[in-house]
Design an enzyme around this catalytic site. Structure first.
Site, PDB file in Angstrom:
ATOM      1  N   CYS A   1      -3.445   6.774  -5.048  1.00  0.00           N
ATOM      2  CA  CYS A   1      -3.096   5.355  -4.927  1.00  0.00           C
ATOM      3  C   CYS A   1      -1.635   5.106  -5.330  1.00  0.00           C
ATOM      4  O   CYS A   1      -1.280   5.179  -6.514  1.00  0.00           O
ATOM      5  CB  CYS A   1      -4.029   4.468  -5.756  1.00  0.00           C
ATOM      6  SG  CYS A   1      -3.883   2.720  -5.345  1.00  0.00           S
TER       7      CYS A   1
ATOM      8  N   HIS B   1      -8.260  -4.205  -7.955  1.00  0.00           N
ATOM      9  CA  HIS B   1      -8.379  -2.748  -8.011  1.00  0.00           C
ATOM     10  C   HIS B   1      -8.688  -2.354  -9.459  1.00  0.00           C
ATOM     11  O   HIS B   1      -8.080  -2.894 -10.391  1.00  0.00           O
ATOM     12  CB  HIS B   1      -7.072  -2.052  -7.625  1.00  0.00           C
ATOM     13  CG  HIS B   1      -6.689  -2.190  -6.178  1.00  0.00           C
ATOM     14  ND1 HIS B   1      -6.240  -3.368  -5.625  1.00  0.00           N
ATOM     15  CD2 HIS B   1      -6.680  -1.271  -5.179  1.00  0.00           C
ATOM     16  CE1 HIS B   1      -5.971  -3.162  -4.340  1.00  0.00           C
ATOM     17  NE2 HIS B   1      -6.227  -1.909  -4.049  1.00  0.00           N
TER      18      HIS B   1
ATOM     19  N   THR C   1       0.203   2.258  -5.198  1.00  0.00           N
ATOM     20  CA  THR C   1       0.425   1.083  -6.051  1.00  0.00           C
ATOM     21  C   THR C   1      -0.249   1.310  -7.412  1.00  0.00           C
ATOM     22  O   THR C   1       0.273   0.877  -8.441  1.00  0.00           O
ATOM     23  CB  THR C   1      -0.078  -0.203  -5.373  1.00  0.00           C
ATOM     24  OG1 THR C   1      -1.430  -0.004  -4.916  1.00  0.00           O
ATOM     25  CG2 THR C   1       0.798  -0.593  -4.191  1.00  0.00           C
TER      26      THR C   1
ATOM     27  N   CYS D   1       0.859  -1.179   0.000  1.00  0.00           N
ATOM     28  CA  CYS D   1       0.000   0.000   0.000  1.00  0.00           C
ATOM     29  C   CYS D   1       0.902   1.239   0.000  1.00  0.00           C
ATOM     30  O   CYS D   1       1.652   1.462   0.961  1.00  0.00           O
ATOM     31  CB  CYS D   1      -0.900  -0.008   1.234  1.00  0.00           C
ATOM     32  SG  CYS D   1      -2.034   1.387   1.222  1.00  0.00           S
TER      33      CYS D   1
HETATM   34  O1  PYC Z   1      -1.874   3.711  -2.056  1.00  0.00           O
HETATM   35  O2  PYC Z   1      -1.290   1.739  -2.822  1.00  0.00           O
HETATM   36  C1  PYC Z   1      -2.085   2.500  -2.312  1.00  0.00           C
HETATM   37  C2  PYC Z   1      -3.428   1.986  -1.946  1.00  0.00           C
HETATM   38  C3  PYC Z   1      -3.934   0.741  -2.172  1.00  0.00           C
HETATM   39  C4  PYC Z   1      -5.215   0.715  -1.651  1.00  0.00           C
HETATM   40  C5  PYC Z   1      -5.476   1.943  -1.110  1.00  0.00           C
HETATM   41  N1  PYC Z   1      -4.369   2.704  -1.293  1.00  0.00           N
END
Ligand code: PYC
Length: 308
Positions: free
Chosen positions: A232, A203, A234, A88
């Protein structure tokens, strides 16, 4: 009463709850084994920490554990309202500012063991955090899926610590006011993608034009149907892998990714193996601590382990 001490932060609006004390003892061994133990024997802790009535669908938890990889200073397992994340990005930024707030981290590098491999969080003097994520790559270019109620949708499948389906051509306006419609649209895609050859994808990421000074805006639907308030980490890494594979972004060039809220990450990459299409992504953002709490597990409370 049993007590669990946590410290909350948010990264571009997306919350992270770091467990400091009172979490489950997952023993030793590779983090991939320990996350299995977490899921099979201690899943009620996950639910107590991030689910209602103490948390919400959007909350991401982070359990600090001793590392198994000897090159790492700590290990971390991320979890959410429905299960466990490989990695994450926003949570790693949240973890770094949390440790800095506690006086446990100075500007510099922190190498972290995760269930999908080691990553490095670099805390900068100004407070921003760069995350050198796991090696990332695009697995499939332009997979076309029949999405019931939507029609044919074409997107890329990519790995960046989590699995993503990335869609650019969707005809959706990426406005915060349309979150419900975007959630419904993306959830239909997720189900169809899973049913039509890509069960690993959890996702879905929609891309559109960014605001002034950014390259792109995204809407990211997370595994438990909550949308990512941040761009996000990832997901930005997965985007970098696709841009690199398409020769649309050169090594070390910044990619400014905006979230549906307008919060921003800056992504850059270097090739690990150009022929195989594998990159080393680095994503930079800012997080802020915003709460300290002790969660109380009251034996007489029917929802002490969260609403599951
Ligand atoms: O920032 O990688 C991320 C992430 C994954 C799910 C929610 N945030």
């Amino acid at each position: 009463m049993q007590e669990i001490r946590v410290l909350d932060s948010h990264t571009g609006g997306e919350p992270t709850r770091v467990v400091l004390d009172g979490g489950p003892d997952l023993g030793t061994g590779p983090l991939a084994d320990r996350v299995r133990r977490f899921r099979e024997q201690f899943d009620h802790y996950r639910s107590a920490i991030v689910n209602e009535p103490r948390g919400s669908d959007v909350m991401v938890g982070a359990l600090l554990v001793p590392p198994s990889d000897p090159t790492c200073q700590a290990g971390v397992i991320f979890f959410n309202n429905v299960g466990y994340l490989g990695m994450c990005g926003h949570g790693t930024m949240g973890l770094a500012v949390t440790l800095a707030h506690l006086g446990r981290l100075q500007p510099g590098d922190l190498r972290l063991d995760t269930p999908v491999g080691p990553v490095t969080a670099t805390l900068h003097a100004g407070g921003s955090v760069s995350v050198a994520n796991v090696p990332s790559y695009r697995k499939v270019k332009a997979a076309t899926i029949d999405v019931p109620g939507v029609g044919r949708v074409t997107g890329d499948v990519a790995w960046a610590g989590n699995w993503f389906f990335l869609v650019g051509d969707h005809g959706q306006a990426l406005d915060l006011a349309r979150v419900e419609a975007l959630t419904d649209y993306s959830w239909r895609i997720r189900q169809a993608v899973n049913a039509q050859g890509y069960p690993e994808v959890d996702h879905v990421e929609l891309f559109g034009p960014g605001g002034v000074g950014s390259h792109s805006r995204n809407f990211v639907l997370c595994p438990g149907k909550a949308y990512d308030r941040s761009p996000c980490g990832t997901g930005t890494s997965a985007k970098l892998a696709c841009l690199a594979a398409d020769d649309k972004l050169a090594e070390d060039q910044p990619w400014i990714q905006e979230s549906i809220l307008g919060s921003r990450f800056v992504g850059r990459y270097r090739w690990i193996d150009r022929t195989a299409g594998t990159i080393a992504p680095v994503v930079t953002g800012t997080a802020h601590v915003n709460a300290e709490a002790t969660l109380l597990i009251d034996e007489t409370d029917p929802f002490r382990w969260g609403i599951r």
